[in-house]
Design a protein around this motif. Structure first.
Motif, PDB file in Angstrom:
ATOM      1  N   ALA A  72       0.829  -1.209   0.000  1.00 21.10           N
ATOM      2  CA  ALA A  72       0.000   0.000   0.000  1.00 21.10           C
ATOM      3  C   ALA A  72       0.865   1.262   0.000  1.00 21.10           C
ATOM      4  O   ALA A  72       0.581   2.222  -0.729  1.00 21.10           O
ATOM      5  CB  ALA A  72      -0.942  -0.007   1.200  1.00 21.10           C
ATOM      6  N   VAL A  73       1.917   1.279   0.798  1.00 28.12           N
ATOM      7  CA  VAL A  73       2.810   2.436   0.848  1.00 28.12           C
ATOM      8  C   VAL A  73       3.518   2.629  -0.490  1.00 28.12           C
ATOM      9  O   VAL A  73       3.628   3.757  -0.999  1.00 28.12           O
ATOM     10  CB  VAL A  73       3.831   2.298   2.010  1.00 28.12           C
ATOM     11  CG1 VAL A  73       4.931   3.325   1.905  1.00 28.12           C
ATOM     12  CG2 VAL A  73       3.115   2.411   3.344  1.00 28.12           C
ATOM     13  N   LEU A  74       3.987   1.543  -1.084  1.00 30.96           N
ATOM     14  CA  LEU A  74       4.650   1.649  -2.386  1.00 30.96           C
ATOM     15  C   LEU A  74       3.701   2.177  -3.456  1.00 30.96           C
ATOM     16  O   LEU A  74       4.093   3.023  -4.276  1.00 30.96           O
ATOM     17  CB  LEU A  74       5.223   0.292  -2.807  1.00 30.96           C
ATOM     18  CG  LEU A  74       6.462  -0.170  -2.054  1.00 30.96           C
ATOM     19  CD1 LEU A  74       6.778  -1.620  -2.387  1.00 30.96           C
ATOM     20  CD2 LEU A  74       7.643   0.725  -2.361  1.00 30.96           C
ATOM     21  N   MET A  75       2.458   1.700  -3.451  1.00 30.58           N
ATOM     22  CA  MET A  75       1.490   2.199  -4.424  1.00 30.58           C
ATOM     23  C   MET A  75       1.202   3.680  -4.202  1.00 30.58           C
ATOM     24  O   MET A  75       1.118   4.460  -5.158  1.00 30.58           O
ATOM     25  CB  MET A  75       0.205   1.379  -4.380  1.00 30.58           C
ATOM     26  CG  MET A  75       0.405  -0.026  -4.929  1.00 30.58           C
ATOM     27  SD  MET A  75      -1.112  -0.972  -5.019  1.00 30.58           S
ATOM     28  CE  MET A  75      -1.952  -0.076  -6.312  1.00 30.58           C
ATOM     29  N   GLY A  76       1.066   4.067  -2.950  1.00 28.85           N
ATOM     30  CA  GLY A  76       0.866   5.489  -2.644  1.00 28.85           C
ATOM     31  C   GLY A  76       2.043   6.328  -3.105  1.00 28.85           C
ATOM     32  O   GLY A  76       1.869   7.418  -3.669  1.00 28.85           O
ATOM     33  N   ALA A  77       3.252   5.819  -2.896  1.00 31.97           N
ATOM     34  CA  ALA A  77       4.448   6.539  -3.337  1.00 31.97           C
ATOM     35  C   ALA A  77       4.480   6.643  -4.864  1.00 31.97           C
ATOM     36  O   ALA A  77       4.830   7.700  -5.417  1.00 31.97           O
ATOM     37  CB  ALA A  77       5.711   5.852  -2.818  1.00 31.97           C
ATOM     38  N   CYS A  78       4.110   5.565  -5.557  1.00 33.21           N
ATOM     39  CA  CYS A  78       4.039   5.601  -7.022  1.00 33.21           C
ATOM     40  C   CYS A  78       3.070   6.679  -7.485  1.00 33.21           C
ATOM     41  O   CYS A  78       3.371   7.454  -8.402  1.00 33.21           O
ATOM     42  CB  CYS A  78       3.580   4.247  -7.579  1.00 33.21           C
ATOM     43  SG  CYS A  78       4.779   2.924  -7.467  1.00 33.21           S
ATOM     44  N   PHE A  79       1.915   6.730  -6.852  1.00 33.08           N
ATOM     45  CA  PHE A  79       0.908   7.722  -7.242  1.00 33.08           C
ATOM     46  C   PHE A  79       1.389   9.142  -6.939  1.00 33.08           C
ATOM     47  O   PHE A  79       1.227  10.047  -7.766  1.00 33.08           O
ATOM     48  CB  PHE A  79      -0.423   7.453  -6.553  1.00 33.08           C
ATOM     49  CG  PHE A  79      -1.136   6.229  -7.052  1.00 33.08           C
ATOM     50  CD1 PHE A  79      -0.841   5.659  -8.284  1.00 33.08           C
ATOM     51  CD2 PHE A  79      -2.127   5.633  -6.297  1.00 33.08           C
ATOM     52  CE1 PHE A  79      -1.498   4.531  -8.754  1.00 33.08           C
ATOM     53  CE2 PHE A  79      -2.801   4.508  -6.760  1.00 33.08           C
ATOM     54  CZ  PHE A  79      -2.483   3.962  -7.989  1.00 33.08           C
ATOM     55  N   MET A  80       1.979   9.341  -5.771  1.00 35.64           N
ATOM     56  CA  MET A  80       2.446  10.686  -5.411  1.00 35.64           C
ATOM     57  C   MET A  80       3.551  11.155  -6.351  1.00 35.64           C
ATOM     58  O   MET A  80       3.526  12.294  -6.826  1.00 35.64           O
ATOM     59  CB  MET A  80       2.935  10.723  -3.952  1.00 35.64           C
ATOM     60  CG  MET A  80       1.819  10.615  -2.941  1.00 35.64           C
ATOM     61  SD  MET A  80       0.518  11.863  -3.119  1.00 35.64           S
ATOM     62  CE  MET A  80       1.439  13.353  -2.842  1.00 35.64           C
ATOM     63  N   ALA A  81       4.506  10.290  -6.617  1.00 37.97           N
ATOM     64  CA  ALA A  81       5.588  10.667  -7.536  1.00 37.97           C
ATOM     65  C   ALA A  81       5.034  10.930  -8.929  1.00 37.97           C
ATOM     66  O   ALA A  81       5.438  11.896  -9.598  1.00 37.97           O
ATOM     67  CB  ALA A  81       6.649   9.569  -7.578  1.00 37.97           C
ATOM     68  N   SER A  82       4.088  10.115  -9.365  1.00 38.67           N
ATOM     69  CA  SER A  82       3.491  10.293 -10.688  1.00 38.67           C
ATOM     70  C   SER A  82       2.719  11.604 -10.779  1.00 38.67           C
ATOM     71  O   SER A  82       2.782  12.296 -11.791  1.00 38.67           O
ATOM     72  CB  SER A  82       2.558   9.118 -11.016  1.00 38.67           C
ATOM     73  OG  SER A  82       3.284   7.912 -11.046  1.00 38.67           O
ATOM     74  N   LEU A  83       1.999  11.948  -9.721  1.00 33.36           N
ATOM     75  CA  LEU A  83       1.275  13.223  -9.703  1.00 33.36           C
ATOM     76  C   LEU A  83       2.241  14.402  -9.804  1.00 33.36           C
ATOM     77  O   LEU A  83       1.974  15.373 -10.508  1.00 33.36           O
ATOM     78  CB  LEU A  83       0.439  13.356  -8.430  1.00 33.36           C
ATOM     79  CG  LEU A  83      -0.857  12.577  -8.376  1.00 33.36           C
ATOM     80  CD1 LEU A  83      -1.456  12.642  -6.972  1.00 33.36           C
ATOM     81  CD2 LEU A  83      -1.839  13.114  -9.402  1.00 33.36           C
ATOM     82  N   ASP A  84       3.343  14.299  -9.102  1.00 32.53           N
ATOM     83  CA  ASP A  84       4.323  15.390  -9.095  1.00 32.53           C
ATOM     84  C   ASP A  84       5.038  15.524 -10.442  1.00 32.53           C
ATOM     85  O   ASP A  84       5.421  16.617 -10.824  1.00 32.53           O
ATOM     86  CB  ASP A  84       5.347  15.153  -7.974  1.00 32.53           C
ATOM     87  CG  ASP A  84       6.291  16.321  -7.819  1.00 32.53           C
ATOM     88  OD1 ASP A  84       5.781  17.445  -7.584  1.00 32.53           O
ATOM     89  OD2 ASP A  84       7.515  16.121  -7.953  1.00 32.53           O
ATOM     90  N   GLU A  85       5.196  14.413 -11.134  1.00 34.26           N
ATOM     91  CA  GLU A  85       6.005  14.400 -12.349  1.00 34.26           C
ATOM     92  C   GLU A  85       5.200  14.557 -13.636  1.00 34.26           C
ATOM     93  O   GLU A  85       5.776  14.556 -14.722  1.00 34.26           O
ATOM     94  CB  GLU A  85       6.812  13.098 -12.408  1.00 34.26           C
ATOM     95  CG  GLU A  85       7.790  12.958 -11.251  1.00 34.26           C
ATOM     96  CD  GLU A  85       8.411  11.572 -11.158  1.00 34.26           C
ATOM     97  OE1 GLU A  85       8.282  10.784 -12.109  1.00 34.26           O
ATOM     98  OE2 GLU A  85       9.010  11.281 -10.111  1.00 34.26           O
ATOM     99  N   THR A  86       3.872  14.663 -13.530  1.00 33.64           N
ATOM    100  CA  THR A  86       3.042  14.731 -14.733  1.00 33.64           C
ATOM    101  C   THR A  86       2.028  15.862 -14.625  1.00 33.64           C
ATOM    102  O   THR A  86       1.763  16.377 -13.533  1.00 33.64           O
ATOM    103  CB  THR A  86       2.289  13.409 -14.957  1.00 33.64           C
ATOM    104  OG1 THR A  86       1.426  13.177 -13.842  1.00 33.64           O
ATOM    105  CG2 THR A  86       3.247  12.247 -15.117  1.00 33.64           C
ATOM    106  N   THR A  87       1.463  16.230 -15.795  1.00 34.16           N
ATOM    107  CA  THR A  87       0.460  17.298 -15.806  1.00 34.16           C
ATOM    108  C   THR A  87      -0.863  16.867 -16.441  1.00 34.16           C
ATOM    109  O   THR A  87      -1.801  17.640 -16.465  1.00 34.16           O
ATOM    110  CB  THR A  87       0.996  18.529 -16.563  1.00 34.16           C
ATOM    111  OG1 THR A  87       1.359  18.130 -17.887  1.00 34.16           O
ATOM    112  CG2 THR A  87       2.196  19.130 -15.836  1.00 34.16           C
ATOM    113  N   SER A  88      -0.931  15.653 -16.961  1.00 37.62           N
ATOM    114  CA  SER A  88      -2.184  15.184 -17.560  1.00 37.62           C
ATOM    115  C   SER A  88      -2.494  13.787 -17.033  1.00 37.62           C
ATOM    116  O   SER A  88      -1.605  13.069 -16.559  1.00 37.62           O
ATOM    117  CB  SER A  88      -2.071  15.151 -19.084  1.00 37.62           C
ATOM    118  OG  SER A  88      -1.208  14.097 -19.496  1.00 37.62           O
TER     119      SER A  88
END
Length: 160
Positions: A72-88
């Motif tokens: 769960a923590v790894l998935m949350g980290a994936c989502f957070m990093a992805s949100l920070d690194e993308t705009t769409s």
């Protein structure tokens, strides 16, 4: 009336059985309430014993819980990093899938998730939180979380 195995305290006096309490004038409603609480504890203990014999000892269960929390923590980290690194949304999906693919190795994370959710929906996988119900689980999580937070920081006082 069943004998109460734990001491029953009423108005400062401890009784070792329902019969003794009743003979001393303890109200039936009080005795019944105490017996109900004891029966609930016995039921909880029976469930815990079955869990330990069928699902594993407490340390094994803790290991499985740790594994699930790590995912769960790894998935949350994936989502957070992805949100920070993308705009769409499309870029987010691509980035999140790439992170999860990196964590999943040779397995397709989408297939893993879809198979898991399909088995949950069909009853092939039963999860304790779903058996208990989401509302009671969230209430328990909230109560325990608040108790731990209070132990760490009484009354939520912030350091100056």
């Amino acid at each position: 009336m069943d004998t109460i195995l734990l001491g029953l305290e009423y108005q400062g006096t401890v009784y070792n059985s329902a019969e003794t309490a009743k003979a001393s004038g303890v109200p039936d409603e009080f005795i019944a309430g105490a017996q109900s609480a004891i029966n609930a504890l016995k039921g909880r203990d029976a469930i815990r014993s079955k869990i330990e014999s069928d699902a594993g000892d407490p340390l094994s269960l803790l290991g499985t819980t740790s594994d699930a929390a790590t995912i769960a923590v790894l998935m949350g980290a994936c989502f957070m990093a992805s949100l920070d690194e993308t705009t769409s949304y499309g870029a987010f999906r691509t980035k999140a899938n790439a992170y999860m693919q990196g964590l999943s190795g040779e397995h397709d994370p989408t297939e893993i998730a879809q198979e898991f959710l399909s088995k949950v929906a069909s009853g092939g996988i039963r999860l304790p939180a779903l058996e208990k119900g989401i509302v009671p689980v969230l209430a328990e999580v909230t109560a325990r979380g608040n108790a731990v937070a209070e132990a760490i920081n009484p009354s939520g006082v912030e350091d100056a």
